[in-house]
Design a protein around this motif. Structure first.
Motif, PDB file in Angstrom:
ATOM      1  N   ILE D 171       0.819  -1.218   0.000  1.00 58.08           N
ATOM      2  CA  ILE D 171       0.000   0.000   0.000  1.00 58.08           C
ATOM      3  C   ILE D 171       0.857   1.274   0.000  1.00 58.08           C
ATOM      4  N   PRO D 172       1.866   1.368   0.868  1.00 59.08           N
ATOM      5  CA  PRO D 172       2.637   2.617   0.888  1.00 59.08           C
ATOM      6  C   PRO D 172       3.240   2.930  -0.481  1.00 59.08           C
ATOM      7  N   ARG D 173       3.768   1.904  -1.129  1.00 60.66           N
ATOM      8  CA  ARG D 173       4.377   2.106  -2.434  1.00 60.66           C
ATOM      9  C   ARG D 173       3.345   2.533  -3.467  1.00 60.66           C
ATOM     10  N   MET D 174       2.146   1.944  -3.397  1.00 61.31           N
ATOM     11  CA  MET D 174       1.098   2.349  -4.340  1.00 61.31           C
ATOM     12  C   MET D 174       0.712   3.815  -4.131  1.00 61.31           C
ATOM     13  N   ILE D 175       0.681   4.233  -2.889  1.00 62.04           N
ATOM     14  CA  ILE D 175       0.341   5.638  -2.599  1.00 62.04           C
ATOM     15  C   ILE D 175       1.430   6.572  -3.132  1.00 62.04           C
ATOM     16  N   SER D 176       2.700   6.176  -2.971  1.00 69.35           N
ATOM     17  CA  SER D 176       3.791   6.978  -3.541  1.00 69.35           C
ATOM     18  C   SER D 176       3.661   7.107  -5.046  1.00 69.35           C
ATOM     19  N   GLU D 177       3.321   5.992  -5.670  1.00 71.33           N
ATOM     20  CA  GLU D 177       3.259   6.032  -7.132  1.00 71.33           C
ATOM     21  C   GLU D 177       2.096   6.892  -7.618  1.00 71.33           C
ATOM     22  N   LEU D 178       1.018   6.960  -6.836  1.00 71.29           N
ATOM     23  CA  LEU D 178      -0.067   7.882  -7.208  1.00 71.29           C
ATOM     24  C   LEU D 178       0.458   9.313  -7.253  1.00 71.29           C
ATOM     25  N   ALA D 179       1.272   9.689  -6.247  1.00 71.25           N
ATOM     26  CA  ALA D 179       1.840  11.038  -6.250  1.00 71.25           C
ATOM     27  C   ALA D 179       2.867  11.187  -7.370  1.00 71.25           C
ATOM     28  N   HIS D 180       3.652  10.156  -7.603  1.00 69.15           N
ATOM     29  CA  HIS D 180       4.668  10.180  -8.664  1.00 69.15           C
ATOM     30  C   HIS D 180       4.006  10.475 -10.006  1.00 69.15           C
ATOM     31  N   SER D 181       2.888   9.773 -10.281  1.00 61.68           N
ATOM     32  CA  SER D 181       2.194   9.976 -11.544  1.00 61.68           C
ATOM     33  C   SER D 181       1.604  11.377 -11.627  1.00 61.68           C
ATOM     34  N   GLU D 182       1.124  11.902 -10.497  1.00 61.64           N
ATOM     35  CA  GLU D 182       0.467  13.216 -10.494  1.00 61.64           C
ATOM     36  C   GLU D 182       1.483  14.360 -10.582  1.00 61.64           C
ATOM     37  N   THR D 183       2.641  14.205  -9.941  1.00 59.39           N
ATOM     38  CA  THR D 183       3.558  15.346  -9.816  1.00 59.39           C
ATOM     39  C   THR D 183       4.942  15.104 -10.402  1.00 59.39           C
ATOM     40  N   GLY D 184       5.272  13.871 -10.784  1.00 58.24           N
ATOM     41  CA  GLY D 184       6.626  13.586 -11.267  1.00 58.24           C
ATOM     42  C   GLY D 184       7.657  13.508 -10.161  1.00 58.24           C
ATOM     43  N   ILE D 185       7.221  13.549  -8.910  1.00 59.49           N
ATOM     44  CA  ILE D 185       8.137  13.431  -7.770  1.00 59.49           C
ATOM     45  C   ILE D 185       8.007  12.033  -7.183  1.00 59.49           C
ATOM     46  N   ASP D 186       9.128  11.318  -7.060  1.00 55.49           N
ATOM     47  CA  ASP D 186       9.124   9.914  -6.664  1.00 55.49           C
ATOM     48  C   ASP D 186       9.838   9.771  -5.316  1.00 55.49           C
ATOM     49  N   ILE D 187       9.068   9.768  -4.230  1.00 54.01           N
ATOM     50  CA  ILE D 187       9.659   9.603  -2.898  1.00 54.01           C
ATOM     51  C   ILE D 187       9.319   8.205  -2.389  1.00 54.01           C
ATOM     52  N   HIS D 188      10.321   7.415  -2.093  1.00 53.62           N
ATOM     53  CA  HIS D 188      10.048   6.085  -1.556  1.00 53.62           C
ATOM     54  C   HIS D 188       9.475   6.226  -0.149  1.00 53.62           C
ATOM     55  N   PRO D 189       8.404   5.481   0.172  1.00 53.80           N
ATOM     56  CA  PRO D 189       7.751   5.661   1.475  1.00 53.80           C
ATOM     57  C   PRO D 189       8.648   5.310   2.657  1.00 53.80           C
ATOM     58  N   ALA D 190       9.713   4.557   2.425  1.00 51.62           N
ATOM     59  CA  ALA D 190      10.591   4.199   3.539  1.00 51.62           C
ATOM     60  C   ALA D 190      11.592   5.311   3.876  1.00 51.62           C
ATOM     61  N   ALA D 191      11.741   6.284   2.988  1.00 49.38           N
ATOM     62  CA  ALA D 191      12.679   7.383   3.263  1.00 49.38           C
ATOM     63  C   ALA D 191      12.234   8.131   4.514  1.00 49.38           C
ATOM     64  N   GLN D 192      13.241   8.711   5.252  1.00 51.32           N
ATOM     65  CA  GLN D 192      12.927   9.490   6.457  1.00 51.32           C
ATOM     66  C   GLN D 192      13.182  10.963   6.168  1.00 51.32           C
ATOM     67  N   ILE D 193      12.171  11.805   6.400  1.00 53.26           N
ATOM     68  CA  ILE D 193      12.264  13.214   6.018  1.00 53.26           C
ATOM     69  C   ILE D 193      11.805  14.091   7.179  1.00 53.26           C
ATOM     70  N   GLY D 194      12.613  15.089   7.525  1.00 58.31           N
ATOM     71  CA  GLY D 194      12.306  15.991   8.637  1.00 58.31           C
ATOM     72  C   GLY D 194      11.224  17.005   8.315  1.00 58.31           C
ATOM     73  N   HIS D 195      11.042  17.959   9.246  1.00 59.40           N
ATOM     74  CA  HIS D 195       9.997  18.967   9.055  1.00 59.40           C
ATOM     75  C   HIS D 195      10.521  20.114   8.193  1.00 59.40           C
ATOM     76  N   HIS D 196       9.620  21.026   7.816  1.00 52.85           N
ATOM     77  CA  HIS D 196       9.968  22.156   6.945  1.00 52.85           C
ATOM     78  C   HIS D 196      10.730  21.699   5.704  1.00 52.85           C
ATOM     79  N   PHE D 197      10.193  20.665   5.060  1.00 56.31           N
ATOM     80  CA  PHE D 197      10.832  20.147   3.845  1.00 56.31           C
ATOM     81  C   PHE D 197      10.106  20.724   2.637  1.00 56.31           C
ATOM     82  N   THR D 198      10.860  21.084   1.588  1.00 56.43           N
ATOM     83  CA  THR D 198      10.153  21.531   0.383  1.00 56.43           C
ATOM     84  C   THR D 198      10.929  21.162  -0.881  1.00 56.43           C
TER      85      THR D 198
END
Lengths: 299, 299, 299, 299, 299, 299
Positions: D171-198
């Motif tokens: 499921i997490p990967r499918m959700i990422s790919e939905l965003a990837h298709s919509e925006t061209g940005i491919d973030i793997h759901p296992a990555a760890q990302i802090g706050h105030h990210f852009t």
């Protein structure tokens, strides 16, 4: 293919001419469109879901979240209905009235309808009870609410009647016709109907605009509560607004396909038999049920 | 705009109160929602497409690919119906019964319905034949299947009747009401009806729950096969489950708007005239058709 | 889960067998599918929007842009109808006829229907007028067009009748049944009906295939204009195409639930009372309205 | 047309053979279907409407009724997500585990996700702030939420990441790919990302599964945070689960189309220039920005 | 409101003038409409469901009923595609060719595509395997098929390529663009690509029309396999159809954002580094990966 | 199940609290909702159908009926856009301005957009020509219009740019993002772009808000025309509205993945090579294309 386009172009011109359109075309005023059957249908579905939660609309409502569902449905009901009331008011509006006044009136009427919903539910609950008590085949209130056309029709009628009382043109009648098409029961929104009212089966029932029906009344399919005839004015047109349909007292039963016509009074507790044709008053407790036909009347 | 939101918030609170909801709100058990009219409607469309391929649903079915279409529709029919049967069983389920037992029962019933589909088609084929033979305006079996409301109604009825026989609550009645709304013909799913049955035009026909109808019977529009009255129990409520509707023998014809009431027997081959009102037995081969009225009876 | 799939596979085989399908399966010819109720429904909606702009379809049409809307709707109406006429012609086509000839015929017929639309609007305008004049509760032409089921039914009928006159099979009947389901009024497309025709309420009305109805005629709900009986051929099948329904002169009124049967003539200006049963001619200006029943006839 | 059907029948047989399907066909276990992209898409739309009311979903939410909208959306979010989590757990479930245990686990995980939504909103609010501060063209928080693809992507990522942490497969990967298709940005759901990210513009950005990104980090379009190469096991297959993507400290900026590869550390406050190719550590505050090319390097 | 309608009427006239439309308006030939993106999209969804049953389309397919699902989908795939192939052929058809010949050709081509589906599945299975082997983050074939954009893109490409080989205009390119919009990967349908092909992440990849790619090739996001420049004819227009894109041997890897331009050959087993710019041949087994930049090259 | 509802109720309260919502919730003013992506998407589809009749929207438009189609689409385009412009103006409206003034302004702006559509088509026709001339794989203008993402993007951009020039907030940016999501090309609506502009493939292209692009310019995929850095104000926030993106003269070509940053001028007729990084002016006719790398630069 030239011929076809010639035909189409010519027919378009013809059908768009002012001459051909006279009386059949609705030109919008102030950009307010006509009332919409689709919107009214959604309004009715919302009302059913609000009044009978879990039976119509969201089928998985729980006690803990019912408020959210009623809240969202009611807000949408309010918004959609306000637009339709506005459209109804503009349908035959006096042109001198400023559009903003009409808009304020639409808002006020719609808010009043929202305020009356709890009372509408209260009276519909008596109709559910009456349907249950009157049908040996019914097994629960839930079955009545889910399946019986009378409940759908009365939900439309009781809402349409309030809109009629508040002076909204056209919309009440459109709501009645939605129920008429769905159930074959045609109740004019101007009719007055008491509590604990029920109709069995219902197809073909007609209840006229000036009918007054008491409490605990039961009708069967095919019953007409209609006008016998109506006086014409000097130009030969029917005079509008004259009481011309029956008054039924409390506890009256009218069996299938009976026809009751004119401004007559069917007294409290009377019974009208199937296929009867009644055009004169029936006293309280009266039975208008024909004897069995004698043998010699048959071929 | 504060007023409106105040009103909405207050009405939401009112309509969500346990008091106002009593008897009108369906709280789900075990997360099983109520039966759904939308799902039942899809089930009926699937059944029509399965039983009359090419006439309903996929309009381009060919001999070579019919199996694929029937297969896909039947699998979906099975899945959807199983859910609805489950919902029906839960509607008035005894709370002691474990949910898994109910689930197993729903599966078993639905599988049995699937098994009965070929027999349902066989008997519907006799109804198509009867409609064709009985209408001089009909030009082919195809026209009957495509256009005649009686075939739509009987497809619903014959399916609903099997579900009734298998003890499913609520669902059969909801299926009947779908046909009632579509065609104006109201057949209770508990009624028993033989083969080669037809109804002409149909609007306003009512067939009660304890009716027994033989083979080769034909009804016209507006016919009521109803109850004359029903006994009340000590509390004044109607006693449920007593035979109270007519028995029609084979080859009976009932003309338009006739009303046949009570647990009477209309003998094999009888004819009941239009607008008749019948509350006593008619012997086999009898004709219940009134003579022309005498002149002095008219104004 | 094996059992279920075994059952499904077996029932699919059974239901797909030539034996089980006999007479109930429509095999397409030349890849032309059956007429489609969905497409016919869209065609009717388009026709209503074209004939009564602003009341149906686009609710915001203005004088300045009406031509665009009529143009787009009419082109789509033409395309969709041509396909359905083609499907209708192929439904019982003589197999010797080449497909291209049928296609040309479908084009020609559809173009002719387009040409007749202005005349159809002209006559429907008289029906609107008749409904308005006949109902004291009506407040404007607009209300009649928006709400009254008779206008919806007659739009279907007048279009279906033209298709019938041009020899299209099946389609006219399907269009009638769409109106029948929507309004409970069943008018056979072959019936002939004059101008200024109206039906009040309408549920349960039946007008048979060989009826001939004059101008300015008014019917009420539940009226049957039917066949008394029909002659059988040597094989016991009904003989098709014989005149068997009533002829109504100009200015006739038939009240609710009256039944008029057989090839009889109801003379100009006659009145038939509610619940009457008429099987013989009525002279011009005649009144077939029963006296009140005498007291001794009642229980 | 026979040839076509022969072809179709033969190709159906071929494509349905176990041989042809090997590894490409998902046979359902215990009747639990695969996770559905359509359902996940609806879940994401619901989440966006819950987290940013008025910007997504219902566009007319008011302070007075927001609770109803959040309530209805959240209940539906819960129900839909529970089903998808169940489907995800069954996707590669150990067959020994009883289905009821899996169901209980799905319920527990979904409830936990609901509990974490307020925290997800809190951190997304910092991302909105970061996007606003980083773009001179932005005029308000509202514009950021409505238009900027980074917010859509991060909503998906932050939800998918929590699902990943709770051990839900697929499921997490499918959700990422939905965003990837919509925006061209491919973030793997296992990555760890802090706050105030852009991320500015964003198309082409790739963030690998083992990335660790600090707070206040900004990326531009086309940036790759990828693996340099990965060790193979004895069979020549890549060894799963080894850290192989970069670690970015707080306050790092990476300009467009830069490629940062391998388990290296980009120190706090570093800047990586556009189109750079970085495969070694960068110390805190470092600038990896090439000088202008010398003239002799050009043609 | 007059001004607005004046403006609308005038702009309609302007935009409908032959002058304004020149070259921008597609006039249909023989009533065959343009290829439709909506129809092609449905065709692609059907193809994905047929090739990977259970992963796309019907998510509850079982071994026992798979044939029905493949059968129904394949018949619909055939019908829809035949229409689109017809539309494609008519798009730039030589006007001398009779419409019936074109129709026969469309049928023949579509049938051939159906015949090639098993082979398309066979080669896509190798692509799934390649994606799985090349990604340490992948956990199963099922995850690859469900989530990875490369599989969606290659399904479109491999279908579009066959349509291109069979000489269908326009359609193949429209199918590629559907994938391009969905995944950001732009593969020209005329490119030739071997088995076991994969692309990681994929956004921004471009593969030109005359590329020839061997087996077991892997690309990363942002890779361009493009033309360096192209010769112009005497009028200054580009000469069509000249080989102008790279040839990649078997087992080549091209890392992210590398740009490979012109009719050059990248030898078997070569590796091209990230962000490289390659315009000359690379010998078999070559490594085109830049050294780390020297410190003095940086600011 | 109590726990779940407790959780849901608590999370609803939390997410609906003013505290949690701060800055993330859009409270409507005067009942005017936020601009809607769905409505803007329909507006774009209508615009494409109006500007390129037969290629988008109605695929069967003919010369004889094109006016009807353009007329209906244009009226709907006007109505929908007027509402969205109103919503945009209200998004950051000065609260002192009376709602009726805003409404009048929305009407005026929308009418002006309608007036500019013929000019928008004229310039888009030059873009089609440029795309055709620049691509050896293109076979006709029709193929360009149907398939090439650049045409979709530029239709959005050229419409959004006019809305920007007329001072509409938010809407232009939302329209750009619709194209960005569809094609991967991100053009800020404030950028100024001449005629005969084209972009090949396009994924990853970014064109900043203060760019000025001449006539006959061609970009390839992955090109960034961005800002190098931007001055901060005393509070450390970026100063809005300063020119910070490149100026490209006429006839410039920028190859794939090149990055052009800052307020520099790329002179008329210049060529920028693939993967270049340009931060200083390029003189007219200049070539910024690196030599092949020397062998010693590689590993």
């Amino acid at each position: 293919m030239n011929n076809v386009y010639n035909t189409i172009n010519q027919v378009v011109d013809d059908l768009s001419s002012a001459d051909s359109l006279k009386g059949l075309f609705h030109q919008v005023h102030d950009n307010v469109p006509l009332p919409s059957n689709d919107a009214l249908n959604e309004i009715i579905q919302l009302a059913r879901g609000i009044l009978f939660p879990g039976y119509f609309g969201q089928s998985k409502v729980s006690q803990e979240t019912i408020k959210y569902h009623v809240g969202v449905s009611l807000e949408r009901f309010y918004r959609l209905l306000k637009k339709q009331v506005m459209a109804g008011l503009c349908f035959d509006i006096n042109e001198q009235q400023p559009i903003e006044d009409v808009r304020a009136k639409a808002k006020e009427i719609t808010e009043e309808i929202v305020r009356r919903l709890p009372e509408i539910r209260r009276i519909l609950a008596t109709d559910v009870e009456a349907a249950f008590n009157g049908d040996p085949a019914a097994t629960s209130f839930g079955e009545i609410i889910s399946c019986y056309p009378v409940i759908r029709t009365l939900t439309n009628y009781r809402l349409a009647h309030e809109l009629h009382l508040l002076g909204v043109p056209l919309i009440p009648r459109m709501i009645s016709e939605l129920a008429h098409s769905e159930t074959g029961i045609d109740i004019h929104p101007a009719a007055q109907i008491g509590h604990h009212f029920t109709i069995d089966h219902g197809t073909g029932v007609v209840i006229g605009a000036t009918c007054i029906i008491g409490n605990n009344v039961k009708l069967y399919q095919g019953v007409t509560l209609g006008a016998l005839s109506f006086p014409l004015d000097a130009d030969g047109n029917p005079i509008k607004g004259i009481p011309r349909h029956p008054i039924l007292g409390d506890d009256v039963i009218v069996y299938s396909n009976a026809t009751v016509l004119g401004r007559i009074t069917i007294g409290k507790g009377s019974v009208i038999g199937a296929n009867e044709w009644v055009t004169t008053d029936v006293e309280p407790g009266g039975r208008k049920v024909r004897k069995k036909f004698r043998d010699e009347e048959y071929q």
